[in-house]
Scaffold this motif. Structure first.
Motif, PDB file in Angstrom:
ATOM      1  N   ARG A 162       0.865  -1.113   0.119  1.00 12.27           N
ATOM      2  CA  ARG A 162      -0.062   0.017   0.047  1.00 12.27           C
ATOM      3  C   ARG A 162       0.940   1.396   0.048  1.00 12.27           C
ATOM      4  N   ASN A 193      -4.191  -5.637  -1.058  1.00 15.06           N
ATOM      5  CA  ASN A 193      -3.081  -5.538  -1.990  1.00 15.06           C
ATOM      6  C   ASN A 193      -3.266  -6.273  -3.402  1.00 15.06           C
ATOM      7  N   TYR A 339      -8.378   0.527   0.427  1.00 14.60           N
ATOM      8  CA  TYR A 339      -7.938   0.195   1.855  1.00 14.60           C
ATOM      9  C   TYR A 339      -8.694   0.725   2.791  1.00 14.60           C
TER      10      TYR A 339
END
Ligand code: GDP
Ligand code: MN
Length: 424
Positions: A162, A193, A339
């Motif tokens: 990230r 990811n 995320y």
């Protein structure tokens, strides 16, 4: 007179004798030639088995005159002429698997299935990607399973991890909240990811630069039927840029603000990237039949949650490499939703394909049976299932096409329709 008779009798014998000799000579010659050929064949197979046993040297040559086998003519009118009339030539394409070392048994099962049903006749390259180096075991076993060349690449950390600007506190809070809500993979960092990588980076891997098309393969999937065609060729000849087999509704909990980001992107983007006249916008925004809230379909935005299931996808790499796709991805990425939420590569690819491509550039491979837990798809035509030696039952409840959560009917109505293969 007497002399003539004697001469004639002997002459007949000589003639018969000579004929007999010729026959024997010819038989000997045929036997000799056959023996020589056998010797050649023996040394050919000996050579082949030697190639097959040398550890990493498995690049087998394609038999030049093999033809695509079709056992009956029942569906021959559907099939493109070219694969039947010409020898098996390959497209500029690769089979592609992102996978972890410990998934080797599952990876091999998928490979075995795809080789048996398709690739054994073509020998397309297999490309494997991983965020850590592949181990020797993995390389050895997958190379042995492949009928084509195999190659392995390590994903650079900057394409996988990230970004540094992601707020760690916010990120950790999201993980906790999604775990409490029981969102699938809600608390997994690596899954995020993976989704971001598959959305914006797989096509930028150097090892794929040489190819035009990829066929995504995942561990532990099954292909139920013989492929009646080379899907890469079907794509190229029909100018298709994206192909799928399963489409369904997404869990909204994983993408609460994705559509908001898409709407902002649409406001800011130049019109040449998005052609509402020809694209598949209706497919992802129409709510006919059910409305916005119907059990499994529960949308709080103008996105109807339809997406292509990306564990099977065949795509034109040049589309993903295009400036317009990268702009779209980077816009979404800047929002942090990969995320702070758990945006999947499936809705991201699907929305991009539906906005940026013409709907006719997308193909539903109706003839390919496929299973990835917990759903499968099986060709609905009885004779097609027989011809393709399918190991599936289209009436089985696992067949998602019959399930209310499938978006296939929407695709027939608002996408490029239900076509048999012989169309442009
Ligand atoms: P699902 O299909 O959504 O349930 O997710 P999977 O676990 O099958 O993951 C999707 C694909 O990404 C599969 O091909 C996995 O092998 C691969 N994958 C998932 N996580 C990782 C990871 O951390 N590293 C690598 N190398 N591959 C991963
Ligand atoms: Mn999977």
């Amino acid at each position: 007179m007497q002399i003539c008779k004697v001469f004639l009798t002997h002459f007949r014998k000589i003639l018969l004798g000579s004929l007999l000799l010729c026959l024997i000579a010819q038989t000997c010659w045929v036997a000799f030639v056959h023996h020589q050929r056998q010797l050649k064949l023996d040394s050919y197979f000996l050579e082949r088995s030697r190639v097959a046993t040398s550890k990493y040297d498995f690049v087998r040559k394609r038999e030049s005159n093999q033809k695509l086998k079709l056992s009956s003519n029942t569906y021959s009118d559907w099939l493109l002429d070219e694969p039947r009339e010409t020898t098996l030539s390959r497209e500029n394409a690769t089979l592609l698997m992102l996978v972890r070392n410990w998934e080797l048994p599952e990876a091999l099962r998928s490979m075995r299935s795809l080789e048996d049903r398709f690739n054994k006749d073509f020998h397309y390259d297999w490309t494997f990607l991983n965020d850590v180096p592949f181990d020797e075991n993995f390389i050895e076993a997958t190379t042995a399973m492949a009928s084509g060349k195999t190659q392995y690449a390590l994903i650079p950390a900057e394409d996988w991890d990230r970004s540094s600007w992601i707020n760690e506190t916010l990120f950790e809070e999201t993980l906790k909240m999604m775990e409490e809500k029981n969102v699938l993979y809600g608390s997994s960092k690596s899954y995020r990811n993976m989704c971001r990588f598959n959305s914006g980076f797989f096509f930028r891997q150097k090892i794929l630069d040489q190819y035009d098309y990829y066929f995504r393969v995942e561990p532990d999937v099954t292909y139920f039927c013989d492929f009646p065609y080379d899907p890469f060729k079907v794509m190229r000849l029909n100018n298709k840029k994206y192909g799928f087999v399963i489409t369904m509704y997404e869990y909204e909990d994983t993408i609460p603000t994705l559509w908001e980001a898409v709407e902002e992107y649409l406001e800011e983007t130049e019109s040449q990237d998005v052609d509402m006249e020809t694209n598949g916008f209706e497919f992802i925004s129409n709510f006919d039949f059910f409305g916005k809230s119907f059990g499994v379909v529960d949308s709080n935005s103008d996105y109807n949650l339809c997406h292509f299931w990306t564990n099977f996808e065949i795509g034109d790499l040049n589309f993903f490499r295009s400036e317009k796709y990268i702009k779209f991805f980077e816009y979404l990425d800047s929002k942090g939703g990969f995320y702070y939420e758990r945006w999947g590569d499936a809705p991201v690819h699907s929305i991009a394909v539906s906005l940026l491509l013409k709907k006719d550039e997308v193909i539903h491979f109706d003839e390919l049976g496929y299973k990835h837990m917990p759903f499968g798809t099986c060709p609905s035509a009885h004779y097609l299932r027989l011809q393709e030696r399918c190991l599936c039952d289209s009436n089985h409840p696992d067949n998602i096409d019959l399930n209310v959560i499938s978006c296939l009917r929407r695709w027939w109505k608002d996408g490029s329709g239900k076509y048999f293969l012989k169309h442009n």
